[in-house]
Design a protein around this motif. Sequence first.
Motif, PDB file in Angstrom:
ATOM      1  N   ALA A   2     -87.744 -17.322  49.308  1.00  0.00           N
ATOM      2  CA  ALA A   2     -87.024 -16.389  48.425  1.00  0.00           C
ATOM      3  C   ALA A   2     -85.839 -15.774  49.176  1.00  0.00           C
ATOM      4  O   ALA A   2     -85.892 -15.623  50.394  1.00  0.00           O
ATOM      5  N   SER A   3     -84.792 -15.428  48.429  1.00  0.00           N
ATOM      6  CA  SER A   3     -83.634 -14.799  49.073  1.00  0.00           C
ATOM      7  C   SER A   3     -84.023 -13.399  49.555  1.00  0.00           C
ATOM      8  O   SER A   3     -84.905 -12.751  48.974  1.00  0.00           O
ATOM      9  N   GLN A   4     -83.312 -12.946  50.599  1.00  0.00           N
ATOM     10  CA  GLN A   4     -83.582 -11.593  51.114  1.00  0.00           C
ATOM     11  C   GLN A   4     -83.302 -10.558  50.028  1.00  0.00           C
ATOM     12  O   GLN A   4     -83.985  -9.543  49.940  1.00  0.00           O
ATOM     13  N   GLU A   5     -82.318 -10.879  49.166  1.00  0.00           N
ATOM     14  CA  GLU A   5     -81.963  -9.954  48.092  1.00  0.00           C
ATOM     15  C   GLU A   5     -83.149  -9.767  47.121  1.00  0.00           C
ATOM     16  O   GLU A   5     -83.489  -8.645  46.748  1.00  0.00           O
ATOM     17  N   LEU A   6     -83.785 -10.899  46.753  1.00  0.00           N
ATOM     18  CA  LEU A   6     -84.941 -10.817  45.846  1.00  0.00           C
ATOM     19  C   LEU A   6     -86.100 -10.077  46.522  1.00  0.00           C
ATOM     20  O   LEU A   6     -86.746  -9.207  45.908  1.00  0.00           O
ATOM     21  N   SER A   8     -85.979  -7.833  48.856  1.00  0.00           N
ATOM     22  CA  SER A   8     -85.666  -6.391  48.946  1.00  0.00           C
ATOM     23  C   SER A   8     -85.858  -5.712  47.590  1.00  0.00           C
ATOM     24  O   SER A   8     -86.400  -4.604  47.519  1.00  0.00           O
ATOM     25  N   LYS A   9     -85.405  -6.394  46.511  1.00  0.00           N
ATOM     26  CA  LYS A   9     -85.564  -5.799  45.173  1.00  0.00           C
ATOM     27  C   LYS A   9     -87.042  -5.619  44.844  1.00  0.00           C
ATOM     28  O   LYS A   9     -87.451  -4.589  44.301  1.00  0.00           O
ATOM     29  N   LEU A  10     -87.842  -6.627  45.194  1.00  0.00           N
ATOM     30  CA  LEU A  10     -89.284  -6.538  44.894  1.00  0.00           C
ATOM     31  C   LEU A  10     -89.946  -5.438  45.718  1.00  0.00           C
ATOM     32  O   LEU A  10     -90.758  -4.664  45.209  1.00  0.00           O
ATOM     33  N   GLU A  11     -89.550  -5.354  46.988  1.00  0.00           N
ATOM     34  CA  GLU A  11     -90.142  -4.315  47.853  1.00  0.00           C
ATOM     35  C   GLU A  11     -89.815  -2.923  47.306  1.00  0.00           C
ATOM     36  O   GLU A  11     -90.628  -2.004  47.410  1.00  0.00           O
ATOM     37  N   ALA A  12     -88.630  -2.798  46.711  1.00  0.00           N
ATOM     38  CA  ALA A  12     -88.233  -1.495  46.168  1.00  0.00           C
ATOM     39  C   ALA A  12     -88.919  -1.211  44.829  1.00  0.00           C
ATOM     40  O   ALA A  12     -89.001  -0.063  44.397  1.00  0.00           O
ATOM     41  N   THR A  13     -89.403  -2.269  44.176  1.00  0.00           N
ATOM     42  CA  THR A  13     -89.962  -2.120  42.819  1.00  0.00           C
ATOM     43  C   THR A  13     -91.488  -1.998  42.820  1.00  0.00           C
ATOM     44  O   THR A  13     -92.063  -1.203  42.074  1.00  0.00           O
ATOM     45  N   ILE A  14     -92.144  -2.821  43.642  1.00  0.00           N
ATOM     46  CA  ILE A  14     -93.618  -2.825  43.672  1.00  0.00           C
ATOM     47  C   ILE A  14     -94.102  -1.512  44.286  1.00  0.00           C
ATOM     48  O   ILE A  14     -93.628  -1.117  45.358  1.00  0.00           O
ATOM     49  N   GLU A  15     -95.024  -0.856  43.597  1.00  0.00           N
ATOM     50  CA  GLU A  15     -95.527   0.428  44.122  1.00  0.00           C
ATOM     51  C   GLU A  15     -96.768   0.221  44.991  1.00  0.00           C
ATOM     52  O   GLU A  15     -97.653  -0.566  44.636  1.00  0.00           O
ATOM     53  N   ASN A  16     -96.811   0.927  46.094  1.00  0.00           N
ATOM     54  CA  ASN A  16     -97.995   0.904  46.970  1.00  0.00           C
ATOM     55  C   ASN A  16     -98.807   2.149  46.687  1.00  0.00           C
ATOM     56  O   ASN A  16     -98.324   3.257  46.888  1.00  0.00           O
ATOM     57  N   ILE A  17    -100.031   1.940  46.228  1.00  0.00           N
ATOM     58  CA  ILE A  17    -100.874   3.094  45.912  1.00  0.00           C
ATOM     59  C   ILE A  17    -102.021   3.132  46.932  1.00  0.00           C
ATOM     60  O   ILE A  17    -102.821   2.194  46.993  1.00  0.00           O
ATOM     61  N   PHE A  34     -92.279  -5.680  35.299  1.00  0.00           N
ATOM     62  CA  PHE A  34     -92.110  -6.056  33.883  1.00  0.00           C
ATOM     63  C   PHE A  34     -91.218  -5.073  33.120  1.00  0.00           C
ATOM     64  O   PHE A  34     -90.896  -5.298  31.963  1.00  0.00           O
ATOM     65  N   LEU A  35     -90.825  -4.003  33.793  1.00  0.00           N
ATOM     66  CA  LEU A  35     -89.873  -3.059  33.192  1.00  0.00           C
ATOM     67  C   LEU A  35     -88.443  -3.567  33.376  1.00  0.00           C
ATOM     68  O   LEU A  35     -87.513  -3.011  32.809  1.00  0.00           O
ATOM     69  N   ASP A  36     -88.287  -4.612  34.197  1.00  0.00           N
ATOM     70  CA  ASP A  36     -86.955  -5.107  34.561  1.00  0.00           C
ATOM     71  C   ASP A  36     -86.896  -6.620  34.271  1.00  0.00           C
ATOM     72  O   ASP A  36     -87.204  -7.443  35.132  1.00  0.00           O
ATOM     73  N   PRO A  37     -86.494  -6.981  33.044  1.00  0.00           N
ATOM     74  CA  PRO A  37     -86.534  -8.394  32.641  1.00  0.00           C
ATOM     75  C   PRO A  37     -85.720  -9.313  33.555  1.00  0.00           C
ATOM     76  O   PRO A  37     -86.114 -10.455  33.784  1.00  0.00           O
ATOM     77  N   LYS A  38     -84.610  -8.810  34.088  1.00  0.00           N
ATOM     78  CA  LYS A  38     -83.768  -9.633  34.974  1.00  0.00           C
ATOM     79  C   LYS A  38     -84.533  -9.950  36.269  1.00  0.00           C
ATOM     80  O   LYS A  38     -84.524 -11.081  36.752  1.00  0.00           O
ATOM     81  N   LEU A  39     -85.209  -8.946  36.788  1.00  0.00           N
ATOM     82  CA  LEU A  39     -85.984  -9.152  38.017  1.00  0.00           C
ATOM     83  C   LEU A  39     -87.131 -10.130  37.748  1.00  0.00           C
ATOM     84  O   LEU A  39     -87.400 -11.027  38.555  1.00  0.00           O
ATOM     85  N   TYR A  40     -87.788  -9.955  36.597  1.00  0.00           N
ATOM     86  CA  TYR A  40     -88.879 -10.884  36.228  1.00  0.00           C
ATOM     87  C   TYR A  40     -88.346 -12.320  36.196  1.00  0.00           C
ATOM     88  O   TYR A  40     -88.972 -13.245  36.740  1.00  0.00           O
ATOM     89  N   GLU A  41     -87.171 -12.498  35.585  1.00  0.00           N
ATOM     90  CA  GLU A  41     -86.564 -13.831  35.487  1.00  0.00           C
ATOM     91  C   GLU A  41     -86.306 -14.409  36.886  1.00  0.00           C
ATOM     92  O   GLU A  41     -86.566 -15.587  37.124  1.00  0.00           O
ATOM     93  N   ILE A  44     -89.563 -15.609  38.401  1.00  0.00           N
ATOM     94  CA  ILE A  44     -89.991 -16.895  37.825  1.00  0.00           C
ATOM     95  C   ILE A  44     -89.160 -18.041  38.399  1.00  0.00           C
ATOM     96  O   ILE A  44     -89.698 -19.076  38.800  1.00  0.00           O
ATOM     97  N   GLU A  45     -87.837 -17.838  38.482  1.00  0.00           N
ATOM     98  CA  GLU A  45     -86.956 -18.879  39.059  1.00  0.00           C
ATOM     99  C   GLU A  45     -87.410 -19.246  40.471  1.00  0.00           C
ATOM    100  O   GLU A  45     -87.448 -20.409  40.831  1.00  0.00           O
ATOM    101  N   ASP A  46     -87.752 -18.230  41.251  1.00  0.00           N
ATOM    102  CA  ASP A  46     -88.174 -18.466  42.634  1.00  0.00           C
ATOM    103  C   ASP A  46     -89.471 -19.282  42.673  1.00  0.00           C
ATOM    104  O   ASP A  46     -89.588 -20.257  43.427  1.00  0.00           O
ATOM    105  N   LEU A  47     -90.430 -18.906  41.833  1.00  0.00           N
ATOM    106  CA  LEU A  47     -91.725 -19.613  41.833  1.00  0.00           C
ATOM    107  C   LEU A  47     -91.581 -21.024  41.235  1.00  0.00           C
ATOM    108  O   LEU A  47     -92.253 -21.958  41.681  1.00  0.00           O
ATOM    109  N   VAL A  48     -90.692 -21.173  40.276  1.00  0.00           N
ATOM    110  CA  VAL A  48     -90.469 -22.490  39.658  1.00  0.00           C
ATOM    111  C   VAL A  48     -89.829 -23.442  40.667  1.00  0.00           C
ATOM    112  O   VAL A  48     -90.195 -24.621  40.748  1.00  0.00           O
ATOM    113  N   LYS A  49     -88.896 -22.922  41.448  1.00  0.00           N
ATOM    114  CA  LYS A  49     -88.205 -23.754  42.458  1.00  0.00           C
ATOM    115  C   LYS A  49     -89.223 -24.403  43.409  1.00  0.00           C
ATOM    116  O   LYS A  49     -89.093 -25.572  43.766  1.00  0.00           O
ATOM    117  N   PHE A  50     -90.251 -23.658  43.779  1.00  0.00           N
ATOM    118  CA  PHE A  50     -91.280 -24.172  44.688  1.00  0.00           C
ATOM    119  C   PHE A  50     -92.027 -25.376  44.083  1.00  0.00           C
ATOM    120  O   PHE A  50     -92.400 -26.307  44.791  1.00  0.00           O
TER     121      PHE A  50
END
Length: 178
Positions: A2-6, A8-17, A34-41, A44-50
Amino acid sequence: MASQELISKLEATIENIADFPIPGIQFKDISSIFLDPKLYEEVIEDLVKFSKGKVDAVCGIESRGYLFGIAIAVALEVPFILIRKKGKLPPPIISEKYDLEYGSAEIETREGQIKKGQRILIHDDLLATGGTTEAAAKLVKKQGAEVVQFSFLIGLKDLKGEEKLKKFNAEIYHTLEY
Ligand SMILES: O=P(O)(O)OC[C@H]1O[C@H](OP(=O)(O)OP(=O)(O)O)[C@H](O)[C@@H]1O
Ligand SMILES: Nc1ncnc2[nH]cnc12
């Protein structure tokens, strides 16, 4: 990878409880993705590429494995098969028991949905101890199919789940690791 950009976005979005659902567990809450459809897309692109061109079907593990697994299968234009927890699918079913930290559990698929010789991707949102995914792989193999890939959004490296999966000689991918 995955790109560093993706990442970083995920690290900023996923909550650690902390201490959920029991003391000592750092729960990774993916629901904010799931609140951010662009991020979700992008996920999916990253997992599909694999998996592009490498699998004949995707097996997703209940329940969070469905959140990305179905979209991956649709993008790959291959069937999606539900691996469910015990007692949810009508007969005929094939099942596999596995041990948890305390007690045991069982997962199931409907008989006939996985075909002999198919190259299967097993997908789940998160790899922790690997117990659930290992049982899923046994369940797939029992039906004469080949597990060629495992993918996860998140891998928790300290729990060494990948070690349990090595014996299947399949490719393993996670978009990000903690
Ligand atoms: O690697 P393991 O130690 O086996 O743990 C990982 C599993 O635990 C979580 O599911 P959970 O059982 O919490 O169910 P859910 O997906 O319905 O939330 C997660 O979605 C994986 O399936
Ligand atoms: N730390 C964790 N966060 C979220 N889901 C999990 N499933 C197993 N361990 C988990």
